[in-house]
Design a protein around this motif. Structure first.
Motif, PDB file in Angstrom:
ATOM      1  N   VAL A 239      49.528  27.121  42.226  1.00 15.66           N
ATOM      2  CA  VAL A 239      50.312  27.415  43.429  1.00 15.66           C
ATOM      3  C   VAL A 239      49.901  28.761  44.022  1.00 15.66           C
ATOM      4  CG1 VAL A 239      52.625  27.939  44.297  1.00 15.66           C
ATOM      5  CG2 VAL A 239      52.270  25.982  42.777  1.00 15.66           C
ATOM      6  N   SER A 240      49.789  29.773  43.159  1.00 15.29           N
ATOM      7  CA  SER A 240      49.440  31.117  43.645  1.00 15.29           C
ATOM      8  C   SER A 240      48.028  31.163  44.213  1.00 15.29           C
ATOM      9  CB  SER A 240      49.586  32.141  42.516  1.00 15.29           C
ATOM     10  OG  SER A 240      50.943  32.336  42.197  1.00 15.29           O
ATOM     11  N   LYS A 241      47.121  30.372  43.671  1.00 17.49           N
ATOM     12  CA  LYS A 241      45.762  30.336  44.230  1.00 17.49           C
ATOM     13  C   LYS A 241      45.786  29.794  45.657  1.00 17.49           C
ATOM     14  CE  LYS A 241      43.478  29.707  39.742  1.00 17.49           C
ATOM     15  NZ  LYS A 241      42.765  28.761  38.851  1.00 17.49           N
ATOM     16  N   ARG A 242      46.628  28.769  45.869  1.00 16.99           N
ATOM     17  CA  ARG A 242      46.734  28.221  47.228  1.00 16.99           C
ATOM     18  C   ARG A 242      47.428  29.200  48.161  1.00 16.99           C
ATOM     19  NH1 ARG A 242      46.301  27.440  51.484  1.00 16.99           N
ATOM     20  NH2 ARG A 242      46.621  25.597  52.805  1.00 16.99           N
ATOM     21  N   VAL A 243      48.457  29.875  47.659  1.00 13.22           N
ATOM     22  CA  VAL A 243      49.159  30.872  48.486  1.00 13.22           C
ATOM     23  C   VAL A 243      48.228  32.025  48.828  1.00 13.22           C
ATOM     24  CG1 VAL A 243      51.023  32.582  48.513  1.00 13.22           C
ATOM     25  CG2 VAL A 243      51.453  30.266  47.644  1.00 13.22           C
ATOM     26  N   LEU A 244      47.462  32.486  47.843  1.00 13.31           N
ATOM     27  CA  LEU A 244      46.536  33.588  48.095  1.00 13.31           C
ATOM     28  C   LEU A 244      45.487  33.159  49.127  1.00 13.31           C
ATOM     29  CD1 LEU A 244      45.410  36.371  47.582  1.00 13.31           C
ATOM     30  CD2 LEU A 244      44.291  35.505  45.519  1.00 13.31           C
ATOM     31  N   GLY A 245      45.005  31.922  49.042  1.00 10.88           N
ATOM     32  CA  GLY A 245      44.067  31.435  50.038  1.00 10.88           C
ATOM     33  C   GLY A 245      44.680  31.432  51.423  1.00 10.88           C
TER      34      GLY A 245
ATOM     35  N   MET B  23      36.705  34.580  43.342  1.00 10.07           N
ATOM     36  CA  MET B  23      36.267  34.419  41.945  1.00 10.07           C
ATOM     37  C   MET B  23      37.397  33.903  41.063  1.00 10.07           C
ATOM     38  SD  MET B  23      34.018  37.912  41.590  1.00 10.07           S
ATOM     39  CE  MET B  23      33.833  37.751  39.819  1.00 10.07           C
ATOM     40  N   ASN B  24      38.646  34.105  41.517  1.00 11.70           N
ATOM     41  CA  ASN B  24      39.802  33.666  40.731  1.00 11.70           C
ATOM     42  C   ASN B  24      40.444  32.413  41.299  1.00 11.70           C
ATOM     43  OD1 ASN B  24      40.710  35.721  38.429  1.00 11.70           O
ATOM     44  ND2 ASN B  24      39.717  36.862  40.095  1.00 11.70           N
ATOM     45  N   GLY B  25      39.704  31.716  42.169  1.00 10.82           N
ATOM     46  CA  GLY B  25      40.156  30.389  42.581  1.00 10.82           C
ATOM     47  C   GLY B  25      41.000  30.310  43.821  1.00 10.82           C
ATOM     48  N   ALA B  26      41.126  31.395  44.613  1.00 15.99           N
ATOM     49  CA  ALA B  26      41.882  31.321  45.869  1.00 15.99           C
ATOM     50  C   ALA B  26      41.287  30.229  46.744  1.00 15.99           C
ATOM     51  CB  ALA B  26      41.838  32.659  46.601  1.00 15.99           C
ATOM     52  N   THR B  27      42.152  29.421  47.344  1.00 13.20           N
ATOM     53  CA  THR B  27      41.659  28.267  48.080  1.00 13.20           C
ATOM     54  C   THR B  27      42.538  27.957  49.290  1.00 13.20           C
ATOM     55  OG1 THR B  27      41.115  25.916  47.916  1.00 13.20           O
ATOM     56  CG2 THR B  27      43.006  26.684  46.631  1.00 13.20           C
TER      57      THR B  27
END
Length: 874
Positions: free
Chosen positions: A672-678, A594-598
């Motif tokens: 950056v954090s969304k990509r890292v979280l993904g 929901m927060n954009g993790a990818t």
């Protein structure tokens, strides 16, 4: 680290239900996996092979916790290897379970008022096949519920045509090599199942019986023997004493009267007799005791059988026709009447063998049976472990294995049953004996008939690692998948099954052992360590727990308790806790989506990442390396625990929480954090998948848009480590943990906001002020800010204004009261430990308890004093 950027998956669907419902997910997911052929194995593949066979469950069986435990471990291994790029075969199948299956069908016939003899052999065997088709194998459906990734198209049954050919082939070869023979020996006989059973199918338990001492002979020629089985005296053919026992030297070589029979029997000298035990004299009944049989062989004594297959007395006289237990009482009474009973001890508790199938007391019985000469086969099985071709894990189990194979007796392989592999030997009218191989024509004509016995079930299951692959034909599957990579099984069948497979595999496959590694696990017990049993009332149907909490929850609980070779306690509370873990994975992934993790696009360079991003990626790679090492060592409990704490504590409780501030701020750091979280979720879900396949499949496909995590690439350790970032975040965690603890000590609600001044300049924590304030509910300091408590942590300082939130005077009064109580406790404990008279008399456990009280008092004093020091003066 991930393949997703290269595969260019479709945009994922980030919609997930608010709650995870295992019952809605598991069944459809499993059927999809099977339909897509994920679990099948291709012998033509150029991938390296990885093979495991299922310990074939009985066709009569249903899934119990032991199955669920073992299958979870095997499934985890094979799912990981499949993801690592191996051509993975988990071979399924079932055992025909000779005695157990025949008993089931005979009970069904009994309800119709019939026995197998009413049907005849051919019709009875047909009835068993009918029962198998209609009712056998329910465990297959239950395995699907658990998520077993077996190659269903290769499912085998130990009585199917191919395996029957394998049985006949190896019997013929062993027979021609004089490793199978027929002889009259003492065997374990079950009067209920009416068949011989092997030593390892006898369960011993302490039973109450009687020990009677009987006088044989008269006057100076008399001798006293003791027995728990008085009924067998009717078959005595000697009394034995030790050759150096001077008490009986005058009797050796002479004959004495055997009471009640009118026969006279010799006294023989044999070194087997222990002169220190009892009277130093033993009765010798060669037809009804294995040790006595050996004595009889050494002294050329006759073997007189006095019981039939139903354990009914057949000896002539007043006891004929009595059951063995009835005869025992009658014979003791008759001996007592003649004044022959010297002593009686009741109850006399001693170890008694019982049939593992029906629990009937075993009767040693002289019988003509078929045997495997195990000497050379057992030596080969021992050598394969000693020279390192086969490794036993854990290594300390090797001693148990060697104790068995190095002292193995010849194996009785014939069973007096109708259901099973019939012994391929024909007898002719003039005493001819012909062993028939699968390509031979059986002899025909008047007077020829086949042996009526069938083979021990373990004979066919001993061929399982290669017969299931098409042996004796030299198939592509055999070439690809033999030997097995590892055998996962319980230490309790090390002797039943593992030793048989080792002997037969080495013999049939030209010295190539059936597997490279034997990974032994323990037994599942209840949460108190007690064996699970219906009679104890603590048996659990695993399907009940799967219905209630989901299959993943049961699997994770079992894996988390699986230390090599050690028994596994399990309780429902633990399964519920694992269900909570599955929910945590679900909710955290849902929040991230929901927060954009990818997973789209390349992972950003480390230079663009925050310390928080670099920390979690560093920890992620460490966990990948740790989990890989633990898998190779079969440390399922440790790897499950490592994944639990990494996922829950570090990813969900720290990284996700710390990322919230970044996401709210927006900009490049948030992207950056969304990509890292993904990335972190992608890898974490893959790591968890072998143990908890259902929830991870649902989440991973939603996150990545990939086809299935079952066929995704297993994560690799990229080597990325950032110790500076790890230390920085550890300092951040220390600050947050310490302030949270202080807030709790002061009775503040978790959501209650408190004014605070943060002194972070010059520390690595300066970039994290926003996160610290958000996670700790700390407001900026106002004009009237007063530092009522100051906490120095990790080189930084957190000053709190509690003037508007707590009554400092009341809090000081409460803490002072607690401090006084702790100091009083310390004084009392110190006084007792300083009293020499007390220490001299008090038991160790009492002294240890007082030392524990003193240590606890010291801890309380330090804790309370620290709280007081942090509070302002009232």
């Amino acid at each position: 680290m991930t393949e997703n950027a290269q595969q260019q998956p479709p945009a994922p669907n980030t919609e997930l239900p608010t709650q995870y419902a295992p019952a809605d997910v598991e069944g459809p997911l499993y059927e999809r996996w099977v339909e897509r052929g994920y679990f099948e194995a291709d012998e033509k593949s150029d991938k390296p092979p990885y093979t495991i066979v299922i310990p074939p469950p009985n066709v009569t069986g249903s899934l119990h916790l032991g199955h669920a435990f073992e299958h979870t471990l095997i499934d985890a291994l094979t799912r990981r290897k499949r993801m690592q790029g191996y051509e993975t075969l988990w071979q399924p199948g079932m055992d025909h379970a000779g005695i157990a299956t025949q008993n089931v069908v005979e009970r069904e016939l009994g309800k119709e008022g019939k026995s197998r003899h009413d049907l005849g052999r051919e019709a009875f065997v047909e009835r068993v096949w009918q029962w198998k088709a209609e009712s056998g194998g329910q465990i297959s459906g239950q395995m699907r519920r658990l998520g077993d990734g077996v190659a269903w198209s290769r499912e085998r049954f130990t009585m199917d045509e191919g395996l029957s050919q394998a049985v006949q082939t190896i019997f013929k070869r062993l027979y021609d090599d004089e490793l199978i023979y027929r002889a009259e020996r003492i065997i374990n006989w079950c009067p209920r199942c009416l068949t011989a059973i092997s030593d390892i199918e006898v369960e011993y338990q302490d039973d109450e019986g009687e020990l009677v001492s009987i006088r044989y002979g008269e006057g100076d020629d008399s001798i006293v023997v003791a027995t728990t089985r008085a009924e067998t005296m009717l078959g005595d053919t000697a009394v034995a004493v030790h050759p150096e026992d001077e008490r009986y030297a005058h009797l050796v070589g002479r004959e004495i009267e055997l009471p009640l029979t009118g026969r006279r029997i010799p006294v023989v000298a044999d070194a087997h007799v222990d002169p220190e035990f009892g009277t130093g004299a033993v009765k010798v009944t060669p037809a009804h005791d294995p040790n006595d049989f050996e004595i009889g062989q050494r002294h050329d004594l006759p073997a007189v059988a006095v019981m039939d297959e139903h354990a009914v007395i057949t000896a002539h006289g007043p006891f004929q026709g009595l059951d063995r237990l009835e005869a025992r009482s009658a014979i003791v009474a008759a001996l007592r009447a003649e004044g022959r009973i010297v002593a009686e001890k009741r109850p006399y508790v001693h170890s008694v063998g019982h049939c593992s199938r029906c629990k009937t007391t075993i009767e040693p019985r002289l019988s003509m049976q078929w045997w495997v000469k195990v000497g050379p086969l057992a030596k080969a099985a021992g050598d394969a472990v000693r020279d390192g071709r086969v490794k036993i894990h854990p290594q300390e189990m090797e001693k148990r294995y060697f104790d068995w194979v190095d002292n193995l007796h010849d194996w009785c392989i014939s069973r007096q049953l109708w259901w099973g592999h019939r012994i391929p030997v024909w007898y002719g009218p003039n005493g001819e004996v012909v062993c028939v191989g699968p390509d031979d024509e059986a002899p025909t004509g008047e007077g020829w008939h086949q042996d009526t016995d069938v083979l021990d079930t373990w004979f066919s299951s001993g061929l399982w690692p290669f017969s299931t692959l098409g042996w004796p034909e030299q198939t592509e599957s055999l070439a690809k998948f033999y030997p097995n990579s590892v055998l996962v099984t319980g230490y309790d069948i090390l002797f039943f099954w593992v030793a048989r497979m080792m002997m037969f595999g080495l013999y049939a496959m030209d010295g190539t052992p059936p597997f490279h590694t034997i990974a032994l696990h323990g037994m599942v017990r209840d949460q108190f360590g007690k064996k699970m049993s219906k009679s104890f009332g603590n048996a659990v149907n695993p399907l009940d727990w799967m219905d209630k909490y989901g299959s993943d929850a049961l699997r994770f609980t079992l894996a988390r308790g699986a230390n090599p070779g050690v028994d596994v306690p399990i309780g429902e509370d633990w399964v519920q806790g694992s269900r909570n873990f599955a929910n945590k994975i679900w909710n955290a992934t849902r929040f991230a989506l929901m927060n954009g993790a990818t997973v789209e696009g390349e992972l950003p360079d480390a230079a663009r990442m925050s310390a928080t991003d670099r920390w979690i990626l560093s920890r992620l790679n460490s966990v990948v390396a740790e989990v890989d090492a633990l898998y190779e060592d079969f440390q399922f409990a440790k790897l499950s625990d490592a994944l639990f704490h990494f996922a829950w504590d570090e990813v969900f409780d720290w990284y996700v929480e710390l990322s919230k501030t970044t996401f709210q701020a927006g900009g490049e750091p948030a992207e950056v954090s969304k990509r890292v979280l993904g990335e972190v979720l992608d890898v974490t879900l893959k790591l968890l998948h072998p143990v908890v396949p259902f929830v991870t499949e649902t989440l991973w496909t939603t996150l990545t848009g990939g086809e299935s995590v079952v066929i995704a690439e297993w994560p690799k350790d990229s080597g990325f480590r950032d110790k500076a970032a790890e230390q920085e975040i550890e300092s951040l965690q220390s600050v947050i943990t310490e302030v949270r603890r202080f807030r709790a000590d002061q009775g503040l609600q978790p959501g209650q906001r408190v004014p605070a001044r943060l002194t972070l300049d010059g520390t690595a924590l300066a970039p994290h002020e926003a996160a610290i304030r958000q996670l700790l509910r700390l407001q900026p300091e106002g004009e009237n800010f007063t530092a009522t408590a100051t906490l120095p942590v990790a080189g930084a300082e957190v000053a709190l204004d509690l003037s508007g939130t707590i009554d400092v005077a009341a809090e000081r009064k409460r803490l002072a009261k607690d401090l006084a109580a702790a100091e009083k406790e310390k004084a009392q404990a110190t006084a007792k430990l300083g009293n020499e008279a007390f220490l001299a008399k008090a038991p160790d456990h009492v002294v240890d308890k007082i030392r524990g009280r003193l240590a606890k008092a010291d801890e309380d004093i330090a804790r309370i004093q620290a709280q007081l020091d942090r509070l302002p003066q009232a």
